[in-house]
Write a protein that holds these residues in place. Structure first.
Motif, PDB file in Angstrom:
ATOM      1  N   GLU A  25      16.411 -22.802  54.392  1.00 19.91           N
ATOM      2  CA  GLU A  25      16.334 -22.110  53.282  1.00 19.91           C
ATOM      3  C   GLU A  25      15.416 -21.356  52.821  1.00 19.91           C
ATOM      4  N   ASP A  45      23.181 -18.593  49.990  1.00 18.80           N
ATOM      5  CA  ASP A  45      23.899 -18.437  49.933  1.00 18.80           C
ATOM      6  C   ASP A  45      24.854 -19.423  49.318  1.00 18.80           C
ATOM      7  N   ARG A  46      23.782 -19.377  48.519  1.00 21.57           N
ATOM      8  CA  ARG A  46      23.723 -20.582  47.305  1.00 21.57           C
ATOM      9  C   ARG A  46      22.989 -20.728  46.063  1.00 21.57           C
ATOM     10  N   LEU A  47      23.686 -20.956  44.502  1.00 21.93           N
ATOM     11  CA  LEU A  47      22.607 -21.267  43.154  1.00 21.93           C
ATOM     12  C   LEU A  47      23.076 -22.686  43.357  1.00 21.93           C
ATOM     13  N   ARG A  48      21.318 -22.508  43.446  1.00 28.84           N
ATOM     14  CA  ARG A  48      21.064 -23.765  43.122  1.00 28.84           C
ATOM     15  C   ARG A  48      20.280 -24.253  42.355  1.00 28.84           C
ATOM     16  N   ARG A  63      23.111 -29.437  40.852  1.00 25.98           N
ATOM     17  CA  ARG A  63      23.875 -28.404  41.291  1.00 25.98           C
ATOM     18  C   ARG A  63      23.522 -27.487  42.188  1.00 25.98           C
ATOM     19  N   ASP A  64      24.850 -27.625  43.625  1.00 24.44           N
ATOM     20  CA  ASP A  64      24.764 -26.300  43.900  1.00 24.44           C
ATOM     21  C   ASP A  64      26.157 -25.368  43.782  1.00 24.44           C
ATOM     22  N   LEU A  65      26.408 -24.451  43.641  1.00 28.70           N
ATOM     23  CA  LEU A  65      27.074 -23.308  43.560  1.00 28.70           C
ATOM     24  C   LEU A  65      27.335 -22.475  44.031  1.00 28.70           C
ATOM     25  N   ALA A  66      28.191 -22.214  45.392  1.00 25.71           N
ATOM     26  CA  ALA A  66      27.926 -21.615  46.217  1.00 25.71           C
ATOM     27  C   ALA A  66      28.440 -19.763  45.274  1.00 25.71           C
ATOM     28  N   LEU A  67      27.583 -19.143  46.120  1.00 23.55           N
ATOM     29  CA  LEU A  67      27.052 -17.590  45.800  1.00 23.55           C
ATOM     30  C   LEU A  67      26.837 -17.094  46.612  1.00 23.55           C
ATOM     31  N   PRO A  68      27.062 -15.508  47.242  1.00 28.27           N
ATOM     32  CA  PRO A  68      26.520 -15.143  48.144  1.00 28.27           C
ATOM     33  C   PRO A  68      25.661 -13.898  47.703  1.00 28.27           C
TER      34      PRO A  68
END
Length: 109
Positions: A25, A45-48, A63-68
């Motif tokens: 990462e 591949d995400r917003l953390r 938290r992690d959000l899937a966001l490319p």
């Protein structure tokens, strides 16, 4: 770039937090919440979002959000919203729950 996230104190002129990224990462961007207690980072591949603890000098993953392809993140001045740019879309979230509030789409060219 070594993939780490560092938080500097401008008052003390020193690094307060030096957080090694997980293997593979590499953060592309970061923003500190106006309260100073959270840090958002954009990854491939995400917003953390991390809890930022300056007493222990650590970042704790919240938290992690899937966001490319997150290329920019920013908190609103009042700290209530978090925006993340991914491709040609800016996603706006509630900063405390990460509930989606809006998606602003850009031009095709």
């Amino acid at each position: 770039a070594d993939g780490s996230v560092r938080v500097w104190s401008t008052d003390r002129r020193r690094c307060e937090v030096d957080h090694a990224a997980e293997s593979g990462e590499e953060p592309s961007c970061a923003a500190v919440h106006p309260s100073g207690f959270a840090l958002a980072t954009g990854l491939a591949d995400r917003l953390r979002v991390y809890n930022l603890c300056l007493t222990t000098h650590r970042l704790e993953k919240w938290r992690d959000l899937a966001l490319p392809r997150v290329t920019a993140v920013a908190y609103s001045p009042d700290g209530g919203r978090l925006a993340a740019a991914a491709g040609r879309v800016i996603h706006v979230y509630h900063a405390y729950s990460l509930a989606g509030l809006a998606s602003l789409k850009g031009h095709a060219s």
